[in-house]
Design a protein around this motif. Sequence first.
Motif, PDB file in Angstrom:
ATOM      1  N   ASP A  17       0.859  -1.188   0.000  1.00 52.21           N
ATOM      2  CA  ASP A  17       0.000   0.000   0.000  1.00 52.21           C
ATOM      3  C   ASP A  17       0.894   1.236   0.000  1.00 52.21           C
ATOM      4  O   ASP A  17       1.223   1.782   1.059  1.00 52.21           O
ATOM      5  CB  ASP A  17      -0.907  -0.020   1.229  1.00 52.21           C
ATOM      6  CG  ASP A  17      -1.980   1.059   1.188  1.00 52.21           C
ATOM      7  OD1 ASP A  17      -1.794   2.050   0.452  1.00 52.21           O
ATOM      8  OD2 ASP A  17      -2.993   0.913   1.895  1.00 52.21           O
ATOM      9  N   PRO A  18       1.321   1.709  -1.193  1.00 51.30           N
ATOM     10  CA  PRO A  18       2.234   2.859  -1.255  1.00 51.30           C
ATOM     11  C   PRO A  18       1.679   4.104  -0.561  1.00 51.30           C
ATOM     12  O   PRO A  18       2.430   4.847   0.081  1.00 51.30           O
ATOM     13  CB  PRO A  18       2.408   3.093  -2.751  1.00 51.30           C
ATOM     14  CG  PRO A  18       2.106   1.774  -3.385  1.00 51.30           C
ATOM     15  CD  PRO A  18       1.041   1.164  -2.529  1.00 51.30           C
ATOM     16  N   GLN A  19       0.368   4.325  -0.675  1.00 48.55           N
ATOM     17  CA  GLN A  19      -0.202   5.515  -0.064  1.00 48.55           C
ATOM     18  C   GLN A  19      -0.096   5.464   1.461  1.00 48.55           C
ATOM     19  O   GLN A  19       0.202   6.453   2.118  1.00 48.55           O
ATOM     20  CB  GLN A  19      -1.666   5.673  -0.481  1.00 48.55           C
ATOM     21  CG  GLN A  19      -2.257   7.041  -0.151  1.00 48.55           C
ATOM     22  CD  GLN A  19      -1.494   8.166  -0.837  1.00 48.55           C
ATOM     23  OE1 GLN A  19      -1.152   8.062  -2.012  1.00 48.55           O
ATOM     24  NE2 GLN A  19      -1.225   9.241  -0.100  1.00 48.55           N
ATOM     25  N   ARG A  20      -0.342   4.301   2.035  1.00 49.55           N
ATOM     26  CA  ARG A  20      -0.206   4.141   3.481  1.00 49.55           C
ATOM     27  C   ARG A  20       1.256   4.336   3.890  1.00 49.55           C
ATOM     28  O   ARG A  20       1.551   4.947   4.912  1.00 49.55           O
ATOM     29  CB  ARG A  20      -0.698   2.765   3.916  1.00 49.55           C
ATOM     30  CG  ARG A  20      -0.554   2.501   5.421  1.00 49.55           C
ATOM     31  CD  ARG A  20      -1.071   1.113   5.774  1.00 49.55           C
ATOM     32  NE  ARG A  20      -2.524   1.039   5.634  1.00 49.55           N
ATOM     33  CZ  ARG A  20      -3.376   1.386   6.599  1.00 49.55           C
ATOM     34  NH1 ARG A  20      -2.933   1.834   7.763  1.00 49.55           N
ATOM     35  NH2 ARG A  20      -4.674   1.284   6.391  1.00 49.55           N
ATOM     36  N   LEU A  21       2.166   3.787   3.092  1.00 50.04           N
ATOM     37  CA  LEU A  21       3.586   3.957   3.372  1.00 50.04           C
ATOM     38  C   LEU A  21       3.961   5.426   3.395  1.00 50.04           C
ATOM     39  O   LEU A  21       4.637   5.911   4.309  1.00 50.04           O
ATOM     40  CB  LEU A  21       4.402   3.213   2.311  1.00 50.04           C
ATOM     41  CG  LEU A  21       5.918   3.426   2.357  1.00 50.04           C
ATOM     42  CD1 LEU A  21       6.511   2.817   3.620  1.00 50.04           C
ATOM     43  CD2 LEU A  21       6.573   2.823   1.114  1.00 50.04           C
ATOM     44  N   LEU A  22       3.502   6.169   2.406  1.00 49.50           N
ATOM     45  CA  LEU A  22       3.813   7.603   2.330  1.00 49.50           C
ATOM     46  C   LEU A  22       3.199   8.368   3.498  1.00 49.50           C
ATOM     47  O   LEU A  22       3.827   9.250   4.086  1.00 49.50           O
ATOM     48  CB  LEU A  22       3.306   8.167   0.996  1.00 49.50           C
ATOM     49  CG  LEU A  22       4.012   7.610  -0.252  1.00 49.50           C
ATOM     50  CD1 LEU A  22       3.225   7.953  -1.499  1.00 49.50           C
ATOM     51  CD2 LEU A  22       5.430   8.140  -0.342  1.00 49.50           C
ATOM     52  N   SER A  23       1.972   7.991   3.853  1.00 51.58           N
ATOM     53  CA  SER A  23       1.306   8.659   4.969  1.00 51.58           C
ATOM     54  C   SER A  23       2.048   8.421   6.276  1.00 51.58           C
ATOM     55  O   SER A  23       2.248   9.343   7.084  1.00 51.58           O
ATOM     56  CB  SER A  23      -0.145   8.163   5.068  1.00 51.58           C
ATOM     57  OG  SER A  23      -0.795   8.725   6.184  1.00 51.58           O
ATOM     58  N   GLN A  24       2.470   7.198   6.492  1.00 53.39           N
ATOM     59  CA  GLN A  24       3.196   6.880   7.717  1.00 53.39           C
ATOM     60  C   GLN A  24       4.561   7.561   7.732  1.00 53.39           C
ATOM     61  O   GLN A  24       5.061   7.945   8.797  1.00 53.39           O
ATOM     62  CB  GLN A  24       3.360   5.364   7.852  1.00 53.39           C
ATOM     63  CG  GLN A  24       2.069   4.620   8.135  1.00 53.39           C
ATOM     64  CD  GLN A  24       1.531   4.911   9.527  1.00 53.39           C
ATOM     65  OE1 GLN A  24       2.235   5.417  10.390  1.00 53.39           O
ATOM     66  NE2 GLN A  24       0.261   4.597   9.759  1.00 53.39           N
ATOM     67  N   ALA A  25       5.170   7.708   6.567  1.00 50.86           N
ATOM     68  CA  ALA A  25       6.459   8.397   6.502  1.00 50.86           C
ATOM     69  C   ALA A  25       6.296   9.864   6.861  1.00 50.86           C
ATOM     70  O   ALA A  25       7.148  10.450   7.547  1.00 50.86           O
ATOM     71  CB  ALA A  25       7.052   8.250   5.105  1.00 50.86           C
ATOM     72  N   GLU A  26       5.229  10.474   6.407  1.00 46.93           N
ATOM     73  CA  GLU A  26       4.963  11.861   6.782  1.00 46.93           C
ATOM     74  C   GLU A  26       4.777  11.990   8.287  1.00 46.93           C
ATOM     75  O   GLU A  26       5.260  12.933   8.919  1.00 46.93           O
ATOM     76  CB  GLU A  26       3.722  12.371   6.049  1.00 46.93           C
ATOM     77  CG  GLU A  26       3.943  12.647   4.575  1.00 46.93           C
ATOM     78  CD  GLU A  26       2.716  13.240   3.918  1.00 46.93           C
ATOM     79  OE1 GLU A  26       1.601  13.069   4.476  1.00 46.93           O
ATOM     80  OE2 GLU A  26       2.854  13.867   2.855  1.00 46.93           O
ATOM     81  N   ARG A  27       4.073  11.023   8.863  1.00 48.58           N
ATOM     82  CA  ARG A  27       3.876  11.041  10.313  1.00 48.58           C
ATOM     83  C   ARG A  27       5.208  10.902  11.045  1.00 48.58           C
ATOM     84  O   ARG A  27       5.447  11.566  12.055  1.00 48.58           O
ATOM     85  CB  ARG A  27       2.928   9.916  10.715  1.00 48.58           C
ATOM     86  CG  ARG A  27       2.597   9.880  12.192  1.00 48.58           C
ATOM     87  CD  ARG A  27       1.557   8.809  12.492  1.00 48.58           C
ATOM     88  NE  ARG A  27       0.316   9.047  11.758  1.00 48.58           N
ATOM     89  CZ  ARG A  27      -0.726   8.220  11.778  1.00 48.58           C
ATOM     90  NH1 ARG A  27      -0.670   7.099  12.488  1.00 48.58           N
ATOM     91  NH2 ARG A  27      -1.815   8.500  11.090  1.00 48.58           N
ATOM     92  N   ALA A  28       6.083  10.014  10.517  1.00 46.67           N
ATOM     93  CA  ALA A  28       7.399   9.862  11.127  1.00 46.67           C
ATOM     94  C   ALA A  28       8.194  11.161  11.031  1.00 46.67           C
ATOM     95  O   ALA A  28       8.902  11.541  11.963  1.00 46.67           O
ATOM     96  CB  ALA A  28       8.162   8.716  10.455  1.00 46.67           C
ATOM     97  N   ALA A  29       8.062  11.869   9.897  1.00 49.09           N
ATOM     98  CA  ALA A  29       8.784  13.127   9.717  1.00 49.09           C
ATOM     99  C   ALA A  29       8.322  14.170  10.719  1.00 49.09           C
ATOM    100  O   ALA A  29       9.114  15.006  11.175  1.00 49.09           O
ATOM    101  CB  ALA A  29       8.603  13.631   8.298  1.00 49.09           C
ATOM    102  N   GLU A  30       7.036  14.113  11.079  1.00 53.57           N
ATOM    103  CA  GLU A  30       6.502  15.073  12.034  1.00 53.57           C
ATOM    104  C   GLU A  30       7.104  14.893  13.424  1.00 53.57           C
ATOM    105  O   GLU A  30       7.077  15.809  14.245  1.00 53.57           O
ATOM    106  CB  GLU A  30       4.978  14.944  12.113  1.00 53.57           C
ATOM    107  CG  GLU A  30       4.281  15.396  10.828  1.00 53.57           C
ATOM    108  CD  GLU A  30       2.798  15.104  10.852  1.00 53.57           C
ATOM    109  OE1 GLU A  30       2.335  14.496  11.856  1.00 53.57           O
ATOM    110  OE2 GLU A  30       2.102  15.447   9.875  1.00 53.57           O
TER     111      GLU A  30
END
Length: 223
Positions: A101-114
């Motif tokens: 799920d690339p979109q979930r991966l990207l979303s979680q990466a944004e959360r990690a960046a926060e």
Amino acid sequence: MSDAAQPSAAEVRAAAEAVKSALDRHLAAIEGRSGSDDPAVYAAFDELAAAAEAYDELLYDTYDEVTPFEIPGSDNLPAYAGPAEPSALSVLIRRDYTVADPQRLLSQAERAAELGTAPFDGAREAAGGGGGVHAALGALFGEYEPDEIASRHQEFGLEEGDSTLWVCAVDEPAEPGEWLSAPFDQADPQQVVCRFDVSSLFDEELDSDDRDDEPLGALRRER
């Protein structure tokens, strides 16, 4: 297998006797061992594993029956040739994933960046390009420990594949930075103290009526 090629009942009986003898030698080696890592015990283990595997195969070929024994990894690694009492270890781990799920991966990466410790910028905007996934993976693995990612892989949009863990004896501790340029090149199967493999293949084998040549179970070798 044709009838002409099938093992005889006498061959099966001989293989069973070989297992009994190997069991006796294994127990005798354990009873007389000189320490927790006695090479004689390792050798007796390998002999017992080979005898049990040969008997299991003959039993199946002749009578279409199997044993309840699962002696792991007898054909995956050579005999242990490392130090009897290792003073240093290397732990080698490989875990495979697919990006489910690339979109979930990207979303979680944004959360990690926060959280402020993992660099990642514009993951959602880059969702259609490989660079976005690359950056997302860098952000996640920069923020979370590999064990945490393994336990939460679905949450991160990843699908778990095969994994393996090798505990290897080494002659002496490595110097700082000594192997960083090629971390896995010096892995020696004869130095493996214990090995653990996990694969969905094992579950498929357990659920199948067909018998594969590989031993079943997630644990492939344990000394």
